[in-house]
Write a protein that holds these residues in place. Structure first.
Motif: not given
Length: 166
Positions: A2-9, A11-12, A15
């Motif tokens: 997983n890319s960091s953007i995938d993980n941020e999605v 996480r968001s 949230r």
């Protein structure tokens, strides 16, 4: 991987889910009511003497769900039902003084804050958010799930219990 953007999605998304959970619990603790019950009270405060079907269409919930919500609100003395004068089959719902007081003491529900925020956006921004959320729902195989337009967790017509506060 997983890319960091995938993980941020993800996480968001988490949230958003957490914010909804926490807001529902806060409302339950502070008011003893669910988000959907507060939305019904708010509607009745601005438009008295509505029938259950009208309430259901205005808040975007099923009529049976609203009937259950009104039952629970009536048990707490926050609303009252009254038969129509000209047509006794009609049952109109009104907010009581206690209902107005409880509503006045309640914090603004998350749904209202989100709707106000969305109202400040341009149409193209709203469309972009909608498209992204619909795509996420598809990725989660959630497109077929029935979901009312109420930001709440659990059953919309649930009774508030100690379990709801945890």
């Amino acid at each position: 991987m997983n890319s960091s953007i995938d993980n941020e999605v993800v996480r968001s998304l988490r949230r958003l889910i957490r914010a909804t959970e926490l807001d529902s619990k806060k409302l339950a603790r502070q008011t003893g009511l669910t988000t959907s019950q507060l939305l019904v009270l708010d509607l009745l405060a601005s438009e008295p003497e509505l029938m259950v079907g009208t309430i259901a269409s205005r808040v975007g919930l099923a009529q049976g769900t609203v009937t259950t919500l009104v039952d629970r609100l009536e048990q707490q003395g926050l609303v009252q039902r009254r038969r129509g004068d000209s047509d006794r089959r009609q049952v109109k719902v009104n907010i009581t003084r206690s209902g107005r007081e409880r509503l006045d003491q309640a914090p603004m529900v998350l749904q209202t804050r989100v709707l106000r925020g969305l109202g400040q956006l341009r149409e193209w921004e709203k469309h972009g958010i909608l498209a992204a959320l619909q795509q996420l729902a598809d990725l989660m195989d959630a497109q077929g799930l029935d979901a009312s337009p109420v930001l709440d967790v659990g059953s919309i017509d649930r009774a508030t219990t100690r379990d709801d506060e945890d």
